[in-house]
Write a protein that holds these residues in place. Sequence first.
Motif, PDB file in Angstrom:
ATOM      1  N   ILE A 274      40.140  47.087  33.180  1.00  0.00           N
ATOM      2  CA  ILE A 274      39.259  46.302  32.301  1.00  0.00           C
ATOM      3  C   ILE A 274      39.677  44.840  32.284  1.00  0.00           C
ATOM      4  N   PHE A 275      40.958  44.597  32.237  1.00  0.00           N
ATOM      5  CA  PHE A 275      41.472  43.231  32.225  1.00  0.00           C
ATOM      6  C   PHE A 275      41.016  42.477  33.478  1.00  0.00           C
ATOM      7  N   ARG A 277      38.485  43.267  35.445  1.00  0.00           N
ATOM      8  CA  ARG A 277      37.017  43.147  35.410  1.00  0.00           C
ATOM      9  C   ARG A 277      36.602  41.939  34.592  1.00  0.00           C
ATOM     10  N   ASP A 278      37.210  41.749  33.424  1.00  0.00           N
ATOM     11  CA  ASP A 278      36.851  40.625  32.555  1.00  0.00           C
ATOM     12  C   ASP A 278      37.214  39.292  33.195  1.00  0.00           C
ATOM     13  N   TYR A 279      38.315  39.277  33.933  1.00  0.00           N
ATOM     14  CA  TYR A 279      38.716  38.040  34.601  1.00  0.00           C
ATOM     15  C   TYR A 279      37.681  37.635  35.654  1.00  0.00           C
ATOM     16  N   ASN A 281      34.517  38.500  35.787  1.00  0.00           N
ATOM     17  CA  ASN A 281      33.282  38.106  35.098  1.00  0.00           C
ATOM     18  C   ASN A 281      33.382  36.678  34.564  1.00  0.00           C
ATOM     19  N   LYS A 282      34.554  36.305  34.098  1.00  0.00           N
ATOM     20  CA  LYS A 282      34.768  34.941  33.622  1.00  0.00           C
ATOM     21  C   LYS A 282      34.636  33.941  34.767  1.00  0.00           C
ATOM     22  N   ASP A 313      36.429  49.104  38.076  1.00  0.00           N
ATOM     23  CA  ASP A 313      35.511  48.804  36.975  1.00  0.00           C
ATOM     24  C   ASP A 313      34.593  47.627  37.269  1.00  0.00           C
ATOM     25  N   HIS A 314      34.743  47.030  38.417  1.00  0.00           N
ATOM     26  CA  HIS A 314      33.854  45.931  38.810  1.00  0.00           C
ATOM     27  C   HIS A 314      33.281  46.261  40.179  1.00  0.00           C
TER      28      HIS A 314
END
Length: 533
Positions: A274-275, A277-279, A281-282, A313-314
Amino acid sequence: MNKIAHSVIVFLIFKIHWKTLLPIGVFITITFALFQLKTLPYQLTTPNSLHPDTNQFDINLKSQITPLTTNEESEVIKIDPETDITNSSSQLVPSIAVVQEKVKVTETRNQVKVPSIQFINKPNKSLLPLSFSSASERRRKRYLRDIKGLSPYEALVYAKKELDTISVGVNYHDPNLYVPLFRNITVFERSYELMELILKVYVYQDGKRPVFHNPYLRGIYSSEGWFMKFMESSKEFVTRDPQKAHLFYLPYSARQLQRALYVPNSHNIKPLSIFLRDYVNKIASKYPFWNRTRGSDHFLVACHDWGPYTLKDHKELTKNTIKALCNADTSEGVFVAGKDVSLPETTIGNPRRPLRNMGGRKISQRPILAFFAGGMHGRVRPTLLKYWANKDKNMIVSGPMSYKTMSYSRHMKSSKYCICPMGFEVNSPRIVEAIYYECVPVIIADNFVPPLNEVLNWSAFSVSVAEQDIPKLKEILEAIPMKRYRMMQNNVKMLQRHFYWNRTPVKYDMFHMILHSIWLSRLNQIQDLTGTQ
């Protein structure tokens, strides 16, 4: 007598005008020197002299060699059959012909008979390859001329076209490269040259330590850290202008991600995924470059076993991004052979001395046929131990080794073959360790893509054994002729330089080989040379 000497001295000191005498002396000296040069048996400054200079013998033979002309397209040299070789003044170009000189010199003033040349084993064809240095320099100038003013994508298309149109049969190669190690040495050389001239990488500055921009340089997962260290500090390949970039680097460490976020004994790596994936997306929301290609011109380097699983997750990160992974397992659905890069897993004990304890013993000093020692995790190692532990004195197979008798590295240096079975995952640091100790690797890991497989011919310096053939391991190794073993072991020695982490990157070393494979993967994405992806 004393009076005469006194009179001469007084005359020289007080009567002669020295300022007038000095130019006269200089004139006499120069005149005398020129007179001597003209009277020498062989004039020293005559450019067309036929006297054979022993220091530059090839240059003086140029008037006796058939002149050569260059063909720009094929990059070879053609002999002009209609040119009179006795009157030729063309420059001598290195030839593969063997010459036998018969020198007869008549030492009369300004007259010397020129050495006669006889070709031995004269080639049947009229094509002689250029020397590597001259051909490489010509190509380099042409590449620089052609890529000037091209956009990043147009430069990639140009490089792809160059590789697709390489002519075969080139005999001269960089002497720093050993031909048997490579699948296609010519393609590798040209691709590497183009990378040096064209490639620019933009490194995202987003992300905080310890996960980002914090290379971990010690242990079995250190490859990702060493690559990050050299990539971020590279003045040759890094650009601060993303508009000029051909590739975009996501500078995270899978090892540091595990150390920072994983809860011991939780068996849950979802937070890591998740970490990451969020990176991404940012990055995609902040910059236009990810969405422009859906991540296909972005790459990451991860050596930790969990590297592939933290990407799932991405979707675009998993599917499109170029991934350099130590865990190069084609059965997991993440690593894609031909697109992704198999990253060498290296064990670095002391980052200040990464090349410590390299090298091995002579073949005559390797009494052990095959060696393995290590933990019994994974599906392969227990089987290996079952069939070969304490079964044969020439096959040393054991669990974790005691260091009371002979060290692990000394066992590898004393073995002809070093067994490299998979552990929990398909990758193993023993492969590179075997190369360091000049021991032929025996890889036992189905679905594993060997490191840098895009360019290296692993059959030339290693043995691959299917997991189901472990019971026949000794039979397989003993069936290899000694002549072939000697060749493979020599190839391992020649291969070492490509797996070195030098404290400062050196051409063709590990850093450059990994970056080249990533560059080659990007070029292979380009299918249509008309300018569309």
